[in-house]
Write a protein that holds these residues in place. Structure first.
Motif: not given
Length: 292
Positions: A134-141
């Protein structure tokens, strides 16, 4: 009775979700993030004291050698996570900041493994992976460019860690004290720590503006004391697992405020990140219920 409990919990979570709205208002009045933290805990301490005096003044008695517990809940948790959360809003957006704040249950899980010797189960591993994704999706990685700065991401995760510390310290405090006592002393110690660092002369000068004073009282009453009392009332008839799931309404409301009131963008990646982070909370509560 059960329906009333659900309404209380949902109402409390909804009021918590309004914090960012008052933060934006107080920022416009000239307050810094740290000053807003100080205002929130100071006015909340006064209001909470009034509530306890009406219920049972004996609840204000503590053993001073237990002060370290309230230093933990008040300073290491409340002051720290509020400051990081408000800085995260400043650096990114309300929707992203509140989602990163809600990584807290995973940090509680990880800290409990080391501090309380809790088992690391498959469900907990799945929750951890869900939060990470979820965090990786939010950061736009996963996209062509980063949509979140390292500063914003760092403050967001730090707010989640600080939020998690409240559960750890309060779990220890609950062995001896009532929840109302813990909450009141959390505000007292938070106010003692935050006020000297918040440029008090400037802070009280800004409070001379009636709008600012009303905003300060509102964030303490509407977004702190009232939701806590509503949530606690609901817990009398609903178990903690169900209550925490109902409380996930908070980040949804905060995200909706950011999108519909402040015009923040809503991308597919953000939606996926939101689903994954909130799913981790459901997974953790499923694991707790299975243990029972």
């Amino acid at each position: 009775m059960l329906q009333s409990a659900y309404i209380s919990i949902i109402s409390g979570a909804s009021l918590w979700g309004l914090i960012a709205l008052f933060f934006k208002f107080l920022t416009a009045c000239g307050f810094s993030p740290l000053q807003i933290v100080a205002l929130r805990v100071l006015f909340a301490a006064v209001l909470m004291t009034a509530v306890i005096f009406k219920i049972d003044p004996k609840l204000l008695k503590i053993r001073w050698r237990d002060s370290w517990l309230f230093i933990g809940t008040g300073i290491f948790s409340l002051v720290f996570f509020n400051y990081c959360y408000f800085r995260s809003i400043e650096s990114s957006s309300i929707s992203i900041a509140v989602l990163l704040l809600y990584t807290a249950p995973v940090f509680v899980m990880l800290l409990s493994i080391f501090l309380f010797r809790e088992k690391f189960t498959r469900c907990k591993m799945l929750a951890l992976l869900s939060t990470f994704c979820g965090c990786t999706f939010i950061t736009g990685i996963f996209s062509s460019k980063m949509t979140l700065t390292l500063e914003a991401f760092g403050f967001g995760l730090a707010s989640g860690i600080g939020y998690a510390l409240y559960s750890i310290f309060s779990k220890l405090a609950l062995r001896r004290y009532n929840t109302l006592t813990i909450t009141a002393y959390t505000f007292y110690f938070a106010a003692i720590a935050a006020l000297p660092m918040a440029e008090p002369l400037q802070l009280f000068t800004l409070l001379a503006d009636l709008r600012a004073l009303i905003g300060a009282i509102a964030i303490a009453l509407i977004c702190t004391v009232a939701p806590y009392l509503l949530y606690t009332r609901g817990l009398q008839d609903v178990d903690a697992g169900q209550a925490s799931i109902l409380a996930t309404l908070e980040p949804l409301i905060a995200a909706a405020i950011g999108i519909f009131i402040f015009g923040e963008s809503l991308t597919t990646a953000k939606i996926l990140g939101m689903i994954l982070i909130l799913s981790s909370i459901f997974i953790l509560n499923t694991a707790k219920n299975n243990v029972k």
